[in-house]
Design a protein around this motif. Structure first.
Motif, PDB file in Angstrom:
ATOM      1  N   PRO A  90       0.844  -1.204   0.000  1.00 14.63           N
ATOM      2  CA  PRO A  90       0.000   0.000   0.000  1.00 14.63           C
ATOM      3  C   PRO A  90       0.879   1.254   0.000  1.00 14.63           C
ATOM      4  CG  PRO A  90      -0.591  -1.492   1.813  1.00 14.63           C
ATOM      5  CD  PRO A  90       0.660  -2.018   1.196  1.00 14.63           C
ATOM      6  N   GLY A  92       0.812   3.813   1.889  1.00 20.26           N
ATOM      7  CA  GLY A  92       1.242   4.190   3.228  1.00 20.26           C
ATOM      8  C   GLY A  92       2.511   3.470   3.664  1.00 20.26           C
ATOM      9  N   GLU A 141      -3.063   7.341   9.039  1.00 17.80           N
ATOM     10  CA  GLU A 141      -3.823   7.519   7.800  1.00 17.80           C
ATOM     11  C   GLU A 141      -3.827   6.222   6.986  1.00 17.80           C
ATOM     12  OE1 GLU A 141      -5.917   8.782   4.538  1.00 17.80           O
ATOM     13  OE2 GLU A 141      -5.747   9.794   6.475  1.00 17.80           O
ATOM     14  N   GLY A 142      -2.670   5.600   6.826  1.00 17.00           N
ATOM     15  CA  GLY A 142      -2.567   4.375   6.032  1.00 17.00           C
ATOM     16  C   GLY A 142      -3.345   3.221   6.629  1.00 17.00           C
ATOM     17  N   GLY A 144      -5.884   3.456   8.714  1.00 10.03           N
ATOM     18  CA  GLY A 144      -7.311   3.769   8.590  1.00 10.03           C
ATOM     19  C   GLY A 144      -7.837   3.509   7.188  1.00 10.03           C
ATOM     20  N   ARG A 145      -7.056   3.920   6.192  1.00  9.43           N
ATOM     21  CA  ARG A 145      -7.453   3.711   4.797  1.00  9.43           C
ATOM     22  C   ARG A 145      -7.565   2.213   4.499  1.00  9.43           C
ATOM     23  NH1 ARG A 145      -3.210   5.506   1.890  1.00  9.43           N
ATOM     24  NH2 ARG A 145      -3.530   7.555   2.779  1.00  9.43           N
ATOM     25  N   MET A 146      -6.614   1.434   5.015  1.00  6.54           N
ATOM     26  CA  MET A 146      -6.638  -0.006   4.757  1.00  6.54           C
ATOM     27  C   MET A 146      -7.888  -0.644   5.361  1.00  6.54           C
ATOM     28  SD  MET A 146      -4.005  -3.002   5.868  1.00  6.54           S
ATOM     29  CE  MET A 146      -4.410  -2.765   7.589  1.00  6.54           C
ATOM     30  N   GLU A 148     -10.628   0.705   5.857  1.00  5.78           N
ATOM     31  CA  GLU A 148     -11.789   1.203   5.135  1.00  5.78           C
ATOM     32  C   GLU A 148     -11.958   0.523   3.777  1.00  5.78           C
ATOM     33  OE1 GLU A 148     -12.462   5.439   3.216  1.00  5.78           O
ATOM     34  OE2 GLU A 148     -12.369   5.550   5.411  1.00  5.78           O
ATOM     35  N   THR A 149     -10.851   0.183   3.117  1.00  7.50           N
ATOM     36  CA  THR A 149     -10.940  -0.288   1.731  1.00  7.50           C
ATOM     37  C   THR A 149     -10.660  -1.780   1.537  1.00  7.50           C
ATOM     38  OG1 THR A 149      -8.631   0.317   1.314  1.00  7.50           O
ATOM     39  CG2 THR A 149     -10.310   1.983   0.831  1.00  7.50           C
ATOM     40  N   GLU A 150      -9.841  -2.377   2.374  1.00  3.10           N
ATOM     41  CA  GLU A 150      -9.453  -3.791   2.179  1.00  3.10           C
ATOM     42  C   GLU A 150     -10.555  -4.706   2.706  1.00  3.10           C
ATOM     43  OE1 GLU A 150      -8.080  -6.883   0.820  1.00  3.10           O
ATOM     44  OE2 GLU A 150      -6.652  -5.233   0.551  1.00  3.10           O
TER      45      GLU A 150
END
Length: 181
Positions: A90, A92, A141-142, A144-146, A148-150
């Motif tokens: 990723p 991040g 941030e990374g 949280g994004r993971m 949310e999306t993975e």
């Protein structure tokens, strides 16, 4: 400190590389980790044989030990990437490895300045602390994004572990800056 710089470069390359091209980078980091262990051992041996040291004996020992902890954390991350057989990294993770590269370069410069009298070591310590905060922001941030999306729970587990060991590397690097300070 110089070996940490080299290992951080390999760690950054590791997560830029295609998964099937990572093994030589993991092995290079492991080799550097062994070399760093030997350097740490030699520092401790020299401390035992030296009556007067240029800096406090305990500070030298702590500095060597903390630098070794940074190397161990980078090695742990590289090995986990291999054990988990992770895919493409990723963004991040890539950003964190870049911050780690800058962090260990700053620390190596600060360590090098100690020999020259250490006049501006504090400037490097301040920069190291700034980089640790930058890394923390990327980590949060990374991660949280993971989440949310993975959608694959195994991928979440694998990358969460990688993110955490990268963040630990930055925390341990900050410990080095604290000793230098």
């Amino acid at each position: 400190a110089e070996r940490n710089k080299e290992a951080a470069r390999h760690l950054h390359e590791l997560f830029q590389a295609a998964p099937d091209h990572r093994t030589p980078l993991v092995e290079a980091i492991k080799r550097l980790e062994h070399e760093a262990d030997q350097v740490t051992h030699e520092v401790v041996n020299r401390l035992d044989r030296t009556f007067i040291t240029p800096l406090d004996r305990e500070d030298i020992h702590t500095l060597a030990s903390d630098l070794d902890d940074v190397m161990d954390a980078m090695d742990r991350t590289a090995r986990r990437s291999q054990i988990f057989r992770v895919g493409l990294a990723p963004e991040g993770v890539k950003q964190l490895t870049e911050v780690i590269q800058r962090m260990v370069a700053v620390l190596a410069e600060a360590v090098g300045r100690l020999k020259k009298g250490g006049g501006d070591v504090m400037r490097y310590c301040v920069e190291a602390k700034r980089l640790e905060e930058e890394g923390d922001a990327i980590y949060h941030e990374g991660l949280g994004r993971m989440f949310e999306t993975e959608r694959d729970p195994l991928e979440v587990i694998k990358w969460k572990e990688i993110y955490e060991t990268l963040e630990l590397t930055l925390d341990q690097s900050e410990d080095v800056a604290n000793v230098l300070e």
